[in-house]
Design a protein around this motif. Structure first.
Motif, PDB file in Angstrom:
ATOM      1  N   THR A 192       0.817  -1.129   0.085  1.00 12.40           N
ATOM      2  CA  THR A 192       0.008   0.018   0.010  1.00 12.40           C
ATOM      3  C   THR A 192       0.919   1.238  -0.038  1.00 12.40           C
ATOM      4  OG1 THR A 192      -1.965  -0.995   1.157  1.00 12.40           O
ATOM      5  CG2 THR A 192      -1.709   1.244   1.215  1.00 12.40           C
ATOM      6  N   LYS A 193       1.993   1.332   0.691  1.00 14.22           N
ATOM      7  CA  LYS A 193       2.767   2.550   0.983  1.00 14.22           C
ATOM      8  C   LYS A 193       3.553   2.505  -0.270  1.00 14.22           C
ATOM      9  CE  LYS A 193       4.860   5.814   3.000  1.00 14.22           C
ATOM     10  NZ  LYS A 193       3.866   7.035   3.597  1.00 14.22           N
ATOM     11  N   GLU A 223       1.363   4.380  -2.977  1.00 12.06           N
ATOM     12  CA  GLU A 223       1.025   5.656  -2.384  1.00 12.06           C
ATOM     13  C   GLU A 223       2.277   6.608  -3.020  1.00 12.06           C
ATOM     14  OE1 GLU A 223       1.146   8.045   1.643  1.00 12.06           O
ATOM     15  OE2 GLU A 223       0.067   6.243   1.860  1.00 12.06           O
ATOM     16  N   LEU A 224       3.534   6.091  -2.792  1.00 14.61           N
ATOM     17  CA  LEU A 224       4.654   6.855  -3.118  1.00 14.61           C
ATOM     18  C   LEU A 224       4.922   6.896  -4.783  1.00 14.61           C
ATOM     19  CD1 LEU A 224       7.084   5.286  -0.575  1.00 14.61           C
ATOM     20  CD2 LEU A 224       6.183   7.801  -0.540  1.00 14.61           C
ATOM     21  N   GLY A 245       2.387   6.176  -7.189  1.00 12.27           N
ATOM     22  CA  GLY A 245       0.967   6.225  -8.058  1.00 12.27           C
ATOM     23  C   GLY A 245       0.827   4.925  -8.726  1.00 12.27           C
TER      24      GLY A 245
END
Length: 238
Positions: free
Chosen positions: A207-208, A211-212, A214
């Motif tokens: 998930t991270k 997020e970083l 895209g």
């Protein structure tokens, strides 16, 4: 009977290296040495105290024998699926879905040791492990567990990785948004989570990274992180 793949409830695919039957026999023999050492120590203490072997002291001898009677159960519960023998051979009891066994699972394995080891001198356990394909003796089948090896296996693919990097086709160009520090942290967390079979950490890492960067992906979390790491190293070498 070398490797099998499980998929967790978090949709993470994990490959497990099944402990070879010879490794498990080796662990059993190491544990036997610990048990033998315990008997020697107890014999020395009893000799020093000059306690006779008689019905009067039968309850004492039975009490002293309890640690041996519950040896594997005690250690597997306290050491998260390991006995001293398994610890030295880097093997561990796990559930087939990759999760940590419950006390009930350890108890079932321990209860069926009588059938697996005692009744036929271990031949039942060895034969079942060889035929099962997932490293399971009867106790494991009943408990839904197996014994895996935690030793890092070096394959030919690992040894020539640097030589074939130019032939690698990257999947996500967005990994260039990451820094060396980012990828170093991602790699360390990912490898540690794989080693400890911590599927929740892999899911959070997945998930991270999305997020970083895209990135939009249909890959499973573990496969995605592995691809991101490879892609980053490919672009870093260009």
């Amino acid at each position: 009977m070398d490797k099998f793949q499980i998929e967790t409830a978090q949709n993470i695919a994990i490959s497990q290296n099944v402990a070879h039957v010879t490794t498990r026999i080796g662990s059993y023999l190491i544990d036997a040495l610990f048990i033998f050492g315990y008997y020697i120590i107890i014999a020395i203490i009893i000799g020093m105290l000059d306690i006779p072997f008689s019905m009067e002291y039968l309850s004492l001898y039975m009490l002293l024998g309890l640690p041996i009677f519950f040896y594997s159960l005690i250690f597997e519960v306290l050491m998260n699926g390991q006995t001293p023998g398994k610890y030295f051979n880097q093997t561990r009891v796990v559930k087939l879905d990759g999760s940590k066994p419950t006390f009930g699972s350890y108890l079932i394995r321990w209860l069926l040791r009588v059938v697996d080891f005692t009744l036929a001198s271990g031949s039942v356990a060895v034969l079942t492990i060889l035929l099962n394909g997932k490293g399971q003796r009867l106790g494991d089948i009943a408990a839904g567990t197996t014994v895996i090896s935690e030793k890092k296996r070096i394959t030919l693919k690992d040894t020539i990785a640097n030589d074939v990097v130019d032939n690698y086709t990257p999947t996500y160009s967005q990994v260039t948004l990451l820094t060396d520090s980012d990828i170093h942290t991602i790699s360390n967390v990912y490898r540690d989570a794989l080693r400890k079979r911590n599927h929740k950490v892999i899911l959070k890492l997945h998930t991270k990274v999305i997020e970083l960067t895209g990135i939009t992906t249909e890959q499973k979390p573990a496969q995605f992180i592995d691809t991101v790491i490879k892609d980053y190293h490919y672009y870093a070498r260009q």
